[in-house]
Design an enzyme around this catalytic site. Sequence first.
Site, PDB file in Angstrom:
ATOM      1  NE  ARG A  70      11.082   0.918 -12.474  1.00 56.43           N
ATOM      2  CZ  ARG A  70      12.162   1.768 -12.373  1.00 56.43           C
ATOM      3  NH1 ARG A  70      13.198   0.976 -12.459  1.00 56.43           N
ATOM      4  NH2 ARG A  70      12.138   2.936 -12.490  1.00 56.43           N
ATOM      5  CG  ASP A 116       7.219   1.489  -4.472  1.00 56.64           C
ATOM      6  OD1 ASP A 116       8.114   1.106  -5.273  1.00 56.64           O
ATOM      7  OD2 ASP A 116       6.753   2.302  -3.954  1.00 56.64           O
ATOM      8  CE1 TYR A 152      -0.042   1.256  -8.414  1.00 54.84           C
ATOM      9  CE2 TYR A 152      -0.271   2.665 -10.276  1.00 54.84           C
ATOM     10  CZ  TYR A 152       0.643   1.693  -9.597  1.00 54.84           C
ATOM     11  OH  TYR A 152       1.750   1.372 -10.224  1.00 54.84           O
ATOM     12  NE  ARG A 198       3.188   3.313   0.161  1.00 53.32           N
ATOM     13  CZ  ARG A 198       4.433   2.914   0.270  1.00 53.32           C
ATOM     14  NH1 ARG A 198       5.432   2.440  -0.701  1.00 53.32           N
ATOM     15  NH2 ARG A 198       4.868   2.981   1.472  1.00 53.32           N
TER      16      ARG A 198
END
Length: 267
Positions: A50, A52, A110, A218
């Site tokens: 999911r 952001d 990622y 992040r």
Amino acid sequence: MRNIKLTLAYDGAEYAGWQVQPNGLSVQACVESAIEKLTRQKSGVLVAGRTDAGVHALGQVANFQTTSSIPCKNIQSGLQRFLPDSICVRQAEEVATEFHATYSAVRKRYRYVIHNTSVGYPFLKRYVCEFGRPLDAAQMHVAGQFLLGKHDFRCFESHFPNKATSVRTIQELTVQRTSVWPVWGADVLQATPDEKSLSAEFITMDIVADGFLYNMVRAIAGTLLEVGVGRWSPGCVQKILVSMDRSQAGATAAAGGLYLVRVDYES
């Protein structure tokens, strides 16, 4: 009932994230709307990650169930007709009934992209983290190696707790300088010797794990940036990890530099 797996790429800059939100357009809402228009059936969509608001995807995976008999190649092209240009259906395939985009995933990759230059490009602002101060990518890479393995990563989790456990296993974390064009591919990046110099303006952080916490990638990127500018030594990252204290880690880096590159499943 058929189970259809979708591989999606999208520009997340204009969306409030993947999940349906009351305060903005979501990728999920667009995909579910397209499915309903194509199949004339309302179908909920499950997803691997999911993402952001502002986060992009090169290889997001989703699945939905349908009684429609439309062939998969026509599902792919048909959905694309009802989707905005910022969302692309890269593949549609029928999978086993028990396949679940979220729970069947075994690892995710990622990539965080930093444009390390004092003069940026206006057309890249939504797709990179712009950082004008010089960064030591080699030291950032060394620091990242302290995060490999199975640990409690709550120090990199926003609004702890969000999950039943904050324990995850990071299998790979690579920081390197690279040229711009390989950044957008889903393959593992391989920097050439000339790309390792400061003349290569882009720094990429690739991270592979069995799962991720809210804002985990992040927060790790923000922490490694502190190492890159020389404010912290690589060893500080190990101390932050052991502290299990979010306030000890770096800031949450900008969303625009983050990409969900690939989701892996058992064959």
